[in-house]
Design an enzyme around this catalytic site. Structure first.
Site, PDB file in Angstrom:
ATOM      1  N   GLY A 281      21.869 -11.496   5.250  1.00 32.66           N
ATOM      2  CA  GLY A 281      21.333 -11.073   6.558  1.00 32.66           C
ATOM      3  C   GLY A 281      19.960 -10.445   6.391  1.00 32.66           C
ATOM      4  N   ARG A 282      19.930  -9.124   6.325  1.00 24.10           N
ATOM      5  CA  ARG A 282      18.699  -8.387   6.051  1.00 24.10           C
ATOM      6  C   ARG A 282      19.067  -7.243   5.113  1.00 24.10           C
ATOM      7  NH1 ARG A 282      16.537 -12.147   7.693  1.00 24.10           N
ATOM      8  NH2 ARG A 282      14.956 -12.409   9.302  1.00 24.10           N
TER       9      ARG A 282
ATOM     10  N   GLU B 107      11.452  -6.061   0.449  1.00 29.32           N
ATOM     11  CA  GLU B 107      11.055  -7.320  -0.205  1.00 29.32           C
ATOM     12  C   GLU B 107       9.538  -7.413  -0.332  1.00 29.32           C
ATOM     13  OE1 GLU B 107      12.813 -10.383   2.160  1.00 29.32           O
ATOM     14  OE2 GLU B 107      14.821  -9.583   1.868  1.00 29.32           O
TER      15      GLU B 107
ATOM     16  N   HIS C  23      15.382 -14.232  -1.045  1.00 25.45           N
ATOM     17  CA  HIS C  23      15.402 -14.475   0.409  1.00 25.45           C
ATOM     18  C   HIS C  23      15.149 -15.963   0.699  1.00 25.45           C
ATOM     19  CE1 HIS C  23      14.659 -12.563   4.624  1.00 25.45           C
ATOM     20  NE2 HIS C  23      15.225 -13.756   4.726  1.00 25.45           N
TER      21      HIS C  23
ATOM     22  N   ALA D 231      17.941 -18.196   1.109  1.00 20.06           N
ATOM     23  CA  ALA D 231      19.263 -18.774   1.380  1.00 20.06           C
ATOM     24  C   ALA D 231      19.182 -20.040   2.216  1.00 20.06           C
ATOM     25  CB  ALA D 231      20.150 -17.747   2.082  1.00 20.06           C
TER      26      ALA D 231
HETATM   27  O1  LIG Z   1      15.968 -14.834   6.959  1.00 24.22           O
HETATM   28  C1  LIG Z   1      15.878 -15.856   7.572  1.00 24.22           C
HETATM   29  C2  LIG Z   1      15.909 -15.921   9.012  1.00 24.22           C
HETATM   30  O2  LIG Z   1      16.031 -14.888   9.678  1.00 24.22           O
HETATM   31  O3  LIG Z   1      15.768 -17.024   9.537  1.00 24.22           O
END
Ligand SMILES: O=CC(=O)O
Length: 298
Positions: free
Chosen positions: A214-215, A244, A262, A264
């Site tokens: 997520g964050r 980050e 970051h 994914a």
């Molecule tokens: O981190 C990726 C997004 O929010 O799309």
């Protein structure tokens, strides 16, 4: 000429102007598929020799939309400088870098990546989970460092395959206490900032693992590091971090942690779908049609 403002293109003077504050990864795909479509003038702030403030002032009354990723915040101060903006297109699922209240006050619509990242995000989260539970990266390091030869077989991994049902928990500590693994994939908001705190991590317990796509700030990172170092939880698979690209140095030394930068959802499929969605939102907006993935539609 070195100092040329590449944004100055007389042929595109009548096209709707879309501001980009910083390069966004989706541009590479947009470049191949849509950037050359000549429907919009994309103003790339970083390509101008002007200081940002002067650049924004120069185009202040003509920029109608902003295309942004998490690398650049869309703040109230920025919007104040750009009174003609009516649309913010986020090239991300998360919108925590956009002041949504300010957009709302100013009657600005906002779109995001909708669900184009859902499949690849889910794959990456499950990948991190398997890696932590089956120690895939750690075993890889073991082989590369020659420890298989020197020390013999690697420690056991584990993966329970029990039947899974999905009861609803309104209390995150109860959810953590009843779970072997927590996968964090929600938005960062005032409500979710540091939602995974000391209490939740201790409820997850010594056998529990956590995955975050997520964050970073959804987890209290200091507490997470402490719990990992002190063995209060079993491991973590982390794609996102509080500051980050800096990550706490201790994480680098832990065998029970899998890290990714970051990325994914960084797949060609996601980015193609995103570029189509970004262009679809711009086209809908400038044709007065409903937005495709509205976060806020004014
Ligand atoms: O981190 C990726 C997004 O929010 O799309």
């Amino acid at each position: 000429m070195e100092n040329k403002d590449h944004n100055q293109n007389h042929q595109s003077e009548d096209l709707p102007q879309v501001l980009l504050l910083k390069p966004t990864p989706v541009m590479a795909v947009l470049g191949e598929h849509q950037f050359s479509s000549n429907k919009y003038q994309f103003l790339k702030a970083w390509e101008s020799p002007l200081p940002l403030c002067q650049f924004l002032t120069k185009y202040a009354n003509s920029i109608q939309a902003i295309l942004c990723s998490g690398a650049a915040s869309v703040t109230d101060d920025l919007l104040q400088l750009l009174p003609s903006v009516r649309l913010v297109v986020a090239a991300s699922a998360g919108t925590n870098h956009i002041d949504l209240m300010a957009c709302c006050r100013r009657g600005i619509s906002v779109t995001n990546a909708g669900n184009v990242f859902s499949d690849d995000g889910a794959d990456a989260a499950v990948g991190l989970l398997f890696d932590i539970l089956r120690k895939i990266s750690a075993a890889d390091r073991y082989v590369r460092q020659g420890l298989w030869v020197k020390k013999g077989d690697y420690a056991l991994g584990s993966k329970k395959k029990t039947f899974v049902s999905y009861p609803f928990y309104s209390n995150i500590c109860e959810l953590a206490a009843d779970s072997d693994a927590l996968i964090i994939c929600c938005a960062l908001t005032d409500q979710t900032r540091h939602m995974i705190n000391k209490e939740v991590l201790s409820a997850l317990g010594k056998e529990g693992v956590i995955v975050n796509i997520g964050r970073g700030a959804i987890i209290d990172e200091k507490e997470l590091v402490r719990c990992l170092v002190e063995g209060e939880i079993a491991g973590a698979g982390l794609d996102v971090f509080e500051k980050e690209p800096d990550i706490p140095k201790q994480l680098l030394e832990l065998e029970n942690v899998v890290l990714s930068p970051h990325n994914a959802v960084f797949t060609p499929e996601s980015f193609l779908a995103l570029s189509e969605l970004v262009v679809g939102n711009l086209e809908a907006f400038f044709s007065n049609l409903p937005l495709l993935s509205p976060v806020m539609d004014e």
